[in-house]
Design a protein around this motif. Structure first.
Motif, PDB file in Angstrom:
ATOM      1  N   GLU A  97       0.872  -1.175   0.000  1.00 55.42           N
ATOM      2  CA  GLU A  97       0.000   0.000   0.000  1.00 55.42           C
ATOM      3  C   GLU A  97       0.907   1.221   0.000  1.00 55.42           C
ATOM      4  OE1 GLU A  97      -3.017   2.313   2.978  1.00 55.42           O
ATOM      5  OE2 GLU A  97      -2.855   0.150   3.179  1.00 55.42           O
ATOM      6  N   ALA A  98       0.749   2.051  -1.019  1.00 54.40           N
ATOM      7  CA  ALA A  98       1.700   3.148  -1.166  1.00 54.40           C
ATOM      8  C   ALA A  98       1.053   4.522  -1.286  1.00 54.40           C
ATOM      9  CB  ALA A  98       2.595   2.889  -2.368  1.00 54.40           C
ATOM     10  N   GLY A  99      -0.242   4.618  -1.169  1.00 56.99           N
ATOM     11  CA  GLY A  99      -0.863   5.924  -1.321  1.00 56.99           C
ATOM     12  C   GLY A  99      -0.761   6.400  -2.758  1.00 56.99           C
ATOM     13  N   GLU A 100      -0.772   7.695  -2.929  1.00 55.48           N
ATOM     14  CA  GLU A 100      -0.698   8.248  -4.284  1.00 55.48           C
ATOM     15  C   GLU A 100       0.741   8.246  -4.781  1.00 55.48           C
ATOM     16  OE1 GLU A 100      -2.795  11.874  -5.125  1.00 55.48           O
ATOM     17  OE2 GLU A 100      -4.152  11.490  -3.448  1.00 55.48           O
ATOM     18  N   LEU A 101       0.957   7.544  -5.878  1.00 58.24           N
ATOM     19  CA  LEU A 101       2.292   7.508  -6.488  1.00 58.24           C
ATOM     20  C   LEU A 101       2.253   8.210  -7.830  1.00 58.24           C
ATOM     21  CD1 LEU A 101       3.353   3.792  -5.871  1.00 58.24           C
ATOM     22  CD2 LEU A 101       4.050   5.814  -4.593  1.00 58.24           C
ATOM     23  N   ARG A 102       3.166   9.115  -8.011  1.00 61.15           N
ATOM     24  CA  ARG A 102       3.281   9.800  -9.296  1.00 61.15           C
ATOM     25  C   ARG A 102       3.798   8.801 -10.338  1.00 61.15           C
ATOM     26  NH1 ARG A 102       2.923  14.958  -9.205  1.00 61.15           N
ATOM     27  NH2 ARG A 102       3.446  16.421  -7.574  1.00 61.15           N
ATOM     28  N   PRO A 103       3.524   9.054 -11.614  1.00 60.35           N
ATOM     29  CA  PRO A 103       4.005   8.157 -12.671  1.00 60.35           C
ATOM     30  C   PRO A 103       5.521   7.959 -12.649  1.00 60.35           C
ATOM     31  CG  PRO A 103       2.376   9.661 -13.561  1.00 60.35           C
ATOM     32  CD  PRO A 103       2.670  10.111 -12.143  1.00 60.35           C
ATOM     33  N   GLU A 104       6.273   8.946 -12.177  1.00 63.87           N
ATOM     34  CA  GLU A 104       7.732   8.824 -12.158  1.00 63.87           C
ATOM     35  C   GLU A 104       8.267   8.203 -10.866  1.00 63.87           C
ATOM     36  OE1 GLU A 104       6.625  12.908 -10.663  1.00 63.87           O
ATOM     37  OE2 GLU A 104       6.072  11.753 -12.415  1.00 63.87           O
ATOM     38  N   SER A 105       7.392   7.788  -9.969  1.00 57.36           N
ATOM     39  CA  SER A 105       7.799   7.161  -8.712  1.00 57.36           C
ATOM     40  C   SER A 105       8.567   5.870  -8.987  1.00 57.36           C
ATOM     41  CB  SER A 105       6.565   6.851  -7.869  1.00 57.36           C
ATOM     42  OG  SER A 105       6.852   5.878  -6.902  1.00 57.36           O
ATOM     43  N   PRO A 106       9.733   5.664  -8.348  1.00 59.42           N
ATOM     44  CA  PRO A 106      10.499   4.434  -8.572  1.00 59.42           C
ATOM     45  C   PRO A 106       9.698   3.166  -8.243  1.00 59.42           C
ATOM     46  CG  PRO A 106      11.848   6.048  -7.436  1.00 59.42           C
ATOM     47  CD  PRO A 106      10.457   6.608  -7.474  1.00 59.42           C
ATOM     48  N   LEU A 107       8.908   3.201  -7.192  1.00 59.67           N
ATOM     49  CA  LEU A 107       8.112   2.029  -6.819  1.00 59.67           C
ATOM     50  C   LEU A 107       7.058   1.725  -7.878  1.00 59.67           C
ATOM     51  CD1 LEU A 107       7.372  -0.190  -4.866  1.00 59.67           C
ATOM     52  CD2 LEU A 107       6.034   1.473  -3.551  1.00 59.67           C
ATOM     53  N   ARG A 108       6.373   2.732  -8.326  1.00 57.95           N
ATOM     54  CA  ARG A 108       5.359   2.535  -9.367  1.00 57.95           C
ATOM     55  C   ARG A 108       5.991   2.040 -10.660  1.00 57.95           C
ATOM     56  NH1 ARG A 108       0.807   6.931 -11.308  1.00 57.95           N
ATOM     57  NH2 ARG A 108       0.257   5.882 -13.235  1.00 57.95           N
ATOM     58  N   LYS A 109       7.107   2.651 -11.036  1.00 56.77           N
ATOM     59  CA  LYS A 109       7.806   2.225 -12.258  1.00 56.77           C
ATOM     60  C   LYS A 109       8.245   0.765 -12.166  1.00 56.77           C
ATOM     61  CE  LYS A 109       9.855   6.393 -14.187  1.00 56.77           C
ATOM     62  NZ  LYS A 109      11.134   7.083 -14.404  1.00 56.77           N
ATOM     63  N   ALA A 110       8.764   0.374 -10.996  1.00 50.52           N
ATOM     64  CA  ALA A 110       9.236  -1.003 -10.813  1.00 50.52           C
ATOM     65  C   ALA A 110       8.079  -1.992 -10.969  1.00 50.52           C
ATOM     66  CB  ALA A 110       9.886  -1.167  -9.437  1.00 50.52           C
ATOM     67  N   CYS A 111       6.923  -1.669 -10.384  1.00 54.38           N
ATOM     68  CA  CYS A 111       5.761  -2.559 -10.490  1.00 54.38           C
ATOM     69  C   CYS A 111       5.224  -2.608 -11.908  1.00 54.38           C
ATOM     70  CB  CYS A 111       4.665  -2.111  -9.522  1.00 54.38           C
ATOM     71  SG  CYS A 111       5.076  -2.422  -7.795  1.00 54.38           S
ATOM     72  N   GLU A 112       5.222  -1.486 -12.583  1.00 57.15           N
ATOM     73  CA  GLU A 112       4.677  -1.442 -13.935  1.00 57.15           C
ATOM     74  C   GLU A 112       5.567  -2.161 -14.950  1.00 57.15           C
ATOM     75  OE1 GLU A 112       3.990   2.760 -14.468  1.00 57.15           O
ATOM     76  OE2 GLU A 112       1.973   2.613 -13.618  1.00 57.15           O
ATOM     77  N   LYS A 113       6.872  -2.169 -14.734  1.00 66.41           N
ATOM     78  CA  LYS A 113       7.752  -2.818 -15.709  1.00 66.41           C
ATOM     79  C   LYS A 113       7.919  -4.316 -15.444  1.00 66.41           C
ATOM     80  CE  LYS A 113      12.377  -2.409 -13.866  1.00 66.41           C
ATOM     81  NZ  LYS A 113      13.705  -1.922 -13.954  1.00 66.41           N
ATOM     82  N   ALA A 114       7.678  -4.757 -14.211  1.00 68.08           N
ATOM     83  CA  ALA A 114       7.821  -6.180 -13.885  1.00 68.08           C
ATOM     84  C   ALA A 114       6.675  -6.979 -14.490  1.00 68.08           C
ATOM     85  CB  ALA A 114       7.855  -6.354 -12.372  1.00 68.08           C
ATOM     86  N   LYS A 115       6.985  -8.141 -15.044  1.00 61.70           N
ATOM     87  CA  LYS A 115       5.957  -9.000 -15.639  1.00 61.70           C
ATOM     88  C   LYS A 115       5.112  -9.682 -14.578  1.00 61.70           C
ATOM     89  CE  LYS A 115       8.501  -9.869 -19.853  1.00 61.70           C
ATOM     90  NZ  LYS A 115       9.205 -10.818 -20.688  1.00 61.70           N
ATOM     91  N   THR A 116       5.629  -9.764 -13.370  1.00 62.66           N
ATOM     92  CA  THR A 116       4.924 -10.463 -12.292  1.00 62.66           C
ATOM     93  C   THR A 116       4.363  -9.511 -11.241  1.00 62.66           C
ATOM     94  OG1 THR A 116       7.013 -10.750 -11.116  1.00 62.66           O
ATOM     95  CG2 THR A 116       6.296 -12.557 -12.559  1.00 62.66           C
ATOM     96  N   ALA A 117       4.293  -8.238 -11.547  1.00 65.01           N
ATOM     97  CA  ALA A 117       3.775  -7.256 -10.595  1.00 65.01           C
ATOM     98  C   ALA A 117       2.788  -6.342 -11.311  1.00 65.01           C
ATOM     99  CB  ALA A 117       4.918  -6.428 -10.003  1.00 65.01           C
ATOM    100  N   VAL A 118       2.028  -5.624 -10.534  1.00 61.93           N
ATOM    101  CA  VAL A 118       1.058  -4.702 -11.102  1.00 61.93           C
ATOM    102  C   VAL A 118       0.861  -3.533 -10.144  1.00 61.93           C
ATOM    103  CG1 VAL A 118      -0.925  -5.917 -10.123  1.00 61.93           C
ATOM    104  CG2 VAL A 118      -1.235  -4.540 -12.153  1.00 61.93           C
TER     105      VAL A 118
END
Length: 89
Positions: A27-48
């Motif tokens: 649970e991360a609250g509001e993440l901007r598109p450039e957030s490292p955590l959001r980017k990591a989840c979006e690029k991983a094939k096993t994460a969302v």
């Protein structure tokens, strides 16, 4: 809960490991598109990354109306106001 910490490196590591039969929710609250955590989840094939937004009063009123109509029920204004106060976003 991520708070001010960044789990991006951990997400990258887990994505590379191919962990099976395991679900991790961050649970991360509001993440901007450039957030490292959001980017990591979006690029991983096993994460969302899933955006969850609180319901507005209008959304809750519509939900209540729809469910009452489906159940063929009516509600008084006082009961509606009480129910609305108990419903969370």
């Amino acid at each position: 809960r991520a708070g001010s910490r960044s789990f991006a490196a951990g997400v990258d590591t887990l994505a590379e490991m191919g962990v099976k039969d395991c679900r991790i929710v961050i649970e991360a609250g509001e993440l901007r598109p450039e957030s490292p955590l959001r980017k990591a989840c979006e690029k991983a094939k096993t994460a969302v990354a899933i955006g969850c937004y609180p319901d507005t009063e209008r959304d809750l009123a519509k939900l209540m109306d729809d469910e009452l109509r489906i159940a063929n029920l009516r509600i008084t204004q006082d009961a509606r106001a009480a129910l609305m106060s108990f419903l969370g976003g």
